[in-house]
Design an enzyme around this catalytic site. Structure first.
Site, PDB file in Angstrom:
ATOM      1  N   HIS A  19     -48.177 -17.641  14.508  1.00  0.00           N
ATOM      2  CA  HIS A  19     -48.653 -16.415  13.862  1.00  0.00           C
ATOM      3  C   HIS A  19     -50.091 -16.026  14.204  1.00  0.00           C
ATOM      4  O   HIS A  19     -50.372 -14.852  14.360  1.00  0.00           O
ATOM      5  CB  HIS A  19     -48.498 -16.447  12.335  1.00  0.00           C
ATOM      6  CG  HIS A  19     -49.041 -15.229  11.638  1.00  0.00           C
ATOM      7  ND1 HIS A  19     -48.439 -13.993  11.737  1.00  0.00           N
ATOM      8  CD2 HIS A  19     -50.136 -15.045  10.853  1.00  0.00           C
ATOM      9  CE1 HIS A  19     -49.138 -13.116  11.020  1.00  0.00           C
ATOM     10  NE2 HIS A  19     -50.170 -13.718  10.490  1.00  0.00           N
TER      11      HIS A  19
ATOM     12  N   HIS B  39     -43.004 -10.312  11.547  1.00  0.00           N
ATOM     13  CA  HIS B  39     -42.609  -9.103  12.285  1.00  0.00           C
ATOM     14  C   HIS B  39     -41.099  -9.031  12.536  1.00  0.00           C
ATOM     15  O   HIS B  39     -40.645  -8.193  13.317  1.00  0.00           O
ATOM     16  CB  HIS B  39     -43.348  -9.032  13.629  1.00  0.00           C
ATOM     17  CG  HIS B  39     -44.794  -8.672  13.476  1.00  0.00           C
ATOM     18  ND1 HIS B  39     -45.206  -7.401  13.160  1.00  0.00           N
ATOM     19  CD2 HIS B  39     -45.919  -9.424  13.559  1.00  0.00           C
ATOM     20  CE1 HIS B  39     -46.527  -7.373  13.069  1.00  0.00           C
ATOM     21  NE2 HIS B  39     -46.986  -8.598  13.310  1.00  0.00           N
TER      22      HIS B  39
ATOM     23  N   ASP C  67     -45.949 -17.359  19.815  1.00  0.00           N
ATOM     24  CA  ASP C  67     -45.591 -15.936  19.787  1.00  0.00           C
ATOM     25  C   ASP C  67     -45.646 -15.266  21.169  1.00  0.00           C
ATOM     26  O   ASP C  67     -46.712 -15.156  21.772  1.00  0.00           O
ATOM     27  CB  ASP C  67     -46.517 -15.167  18.842  1.00  0.00           C
ATOM     28  CG  ASP C  67     -46.585 -15.772  17.444  1.00  0.00           C
ATOM     29  OD1 ASP C  67     -46.565 -17.014  17.327  1.00  0.00           O
ATOM     30  OD2 ASP C  67     -46.684 -14.996  16.478  1.00  0.00           O
TER      31      ASP C  67
ATOM     32  N   HIS D  95     -44.791 -20.487  10.126  1.00  0.00           N
ATOM     33  CA  HIS D  95     -45.408 -19.211  10.485  1.00  0.00           C
ATOM     34  C   HIS D  95     -46.360 -18.792   9.368  1.00  0.00           C
ATOM     35  O   HIS D  95     -45.926 -18.358   8.307  1.00  0.00           O
ATOM     36  CB  HIS D  95     -44.307 -18.167  10.688  1.00  0.00           C
ATOM     37  CG  HIS D  95     -44.774 -16.968  11.434  1.00  0.00           C
ATOM     38  ND1 HIS D  95     -44.943 -16.959  12.796  1.00  0.00           N
ATOM     39  CD2 HIS D  95     -45.141 -15.729  11.014  1.00  0.00           C
ATOM     40  CE1 HIS D  95     -45.366 -15.768  13.187  1.00  0.00           C
ATOM     41  NE2 HIS D  95     -45.501 -15.008  12.115  1.00  0.00           N
TER      42      HIS D  95
ATOM     43  N   GLU E 140     -41.405 -13.213  17.788  1.00  0.00           N
ATOM     44  CA  GLU E 140     -41.641 -12.158  16.790  1.00  0.00           C
ATOM     45  C   GLU E 140     -42.412 -10.952  17.317  1.00  0.00           C
ATOM     46  O   GLU E 140     -42.386  -9.898  16.698  1.00  0.00           O
ATOM     47  CB  GLU E 140     -42.338 -12.724  15.544  1.00  0.00           C
ATOM     48  CG  GLU E 140     -43.812 -12.987  15.734  1.00  0.00           C
ATOM     49  CD  GLU E 140     -44.638 -12.764  14.476  1.00  0.00           C
ATOM     50  OE1 GLU E 140     -44.074 -12.395  13.444  1.00  0.00           O
ATOM     51  OE2 GLU E 140     -45.859 -12.951  14.542  1.00  0.00           O
TER      52      GLU E 140
HETATM   53 FE   FE2 Z   1     -46.677 -13.279  12.609  1.00  0.00          FE
HETATM   54 FE   FE2 Z   2     -47.280 -13.065  16.067  1.00  0.00          FE
END
Ligand code: FE2
Ligand code: FE2
Length: 275
Positions: free
Chosen positions: A180, A71, A11, A155, A42
């Protein structure tokens, strides 16, 4: 035997994360002899979602595919962008008719590569279709199509759901890499069926932070239990991810190593024309 080397970055958080990724990708590509780059975007727009402009910037910097997660819809303008950009993925297990796709197959100099993203259902919203069934069906469809190299972004919040996904897809895909939680795990392995696995790739974001966000704000929230905003933190960025080598004929993972790189405050720009 021919192999392909893939970099997967976790991420990307806010402007510090995306600036560092955009600056470092060309250098990493050269240093690690990368053939293909996947990034999770994200949280790339101020920590919440991704915009079309950011997606374009990441693709231009060298990312072949951008995955997202829970997200994904945080920036409204991304909804209509999805149908125009197949290299931007949302989780596969959204209901039928959702904009965008959960997988993509790209032609490369070393053959076709599929990237797929699924989202877990434990302690994560919204409740989506069963990711285990969705991923298995999609992997079967891709393999029937003759695609051997398949990389999955799982995720999800819980380690158990992620490991179960890795085990469930063992021998059916090349690698299952988690995203995530923003915290890299140290459990990289190759399962008996030949699938490379890492529970979480970690994040690309400010080191002095709580999951990329300003420390004081998050601590205050936990102490006061009152709502507050969590600005993206500042300062040096750590890039986290994994590098996987995959046999292009069988799709089996040959090697997996974690990447965790703390960059100086101003990332070095590679010299122009460096070989
Ligand atoms: Fe996430
Ligand atoms: Fe994230």
């Amino acid at each position: 035997m021919s192999a392909i080397r893939i970099l997967f970055l976790g991420d990307i958080v806010g402007e510090p994360g995306r600036k560092a990724v955009i600056e470092q990708l060309p250098l990493l590509k050269q240093m690690e002899s990368l053939d293909f780059i996947i990034v999770n975007g994200e949280n790339s727009a101020g920590g919440r979602g991704i915009t079309p402009k950011i997606a374009i910037d990441l693709l231009r910097a060298g990312a072949a595919v951008i995955t997202t997660g829970d997200h994904v819809w945080d920036q409204e303008e991304i909804v209509n962008y999805f149908p125009t950009e197949p290299r931007l993925l949302r989780p596969l297990n959204y209901p039928e008719g959702t904009p965008g796709n959960g997988s993509v197959v790209l032609e490369t100099a070393k053959g076709r590569i599929a990237v797929m993203q699924v989202q877990g259902r434990s302690f994560i919203q919204p409740p989506l279709e069963n990711p285990f069934i969705a991923a298995e069906n999609e992997a079967a469809r891709l393999r029937a199509d003759g695609v051997a190299v398949i990389v999955v972004d799982m995720h999800a919040e819980t380690t158990s759901e992620k490991i179960a996904m890795g085990r469930s897809l063992d021998g059916k895909v090349s690698a299952v890499l988690g995203t995530h939680t923003h915290v890299q795990t140290a459990d990289e392995t190759i399962f008996p069926g030949g699938t490379g696995y890492l529970t979480d790739a970690g994040m690309c974001g400010p080191e002095e932070s709580v999951l990329g966000r300003n420390i004081e704000s998050v601590v205050w929230r936990f102490k006061s239990a009152m709502p507050t905003r969590f600005p993206v933190a500042k300062g040096p960025v750590r890039l986290c991810g994994a590098i996987v080598d995959i046999d292009t004929e069988t799709g089996a993972c040959l090697a997996i190593k974690r990447l965790s790189l703390l960059l100086p405050e101003t990332p070095a720009v590679p010299p122009v024309g460096a070989a």
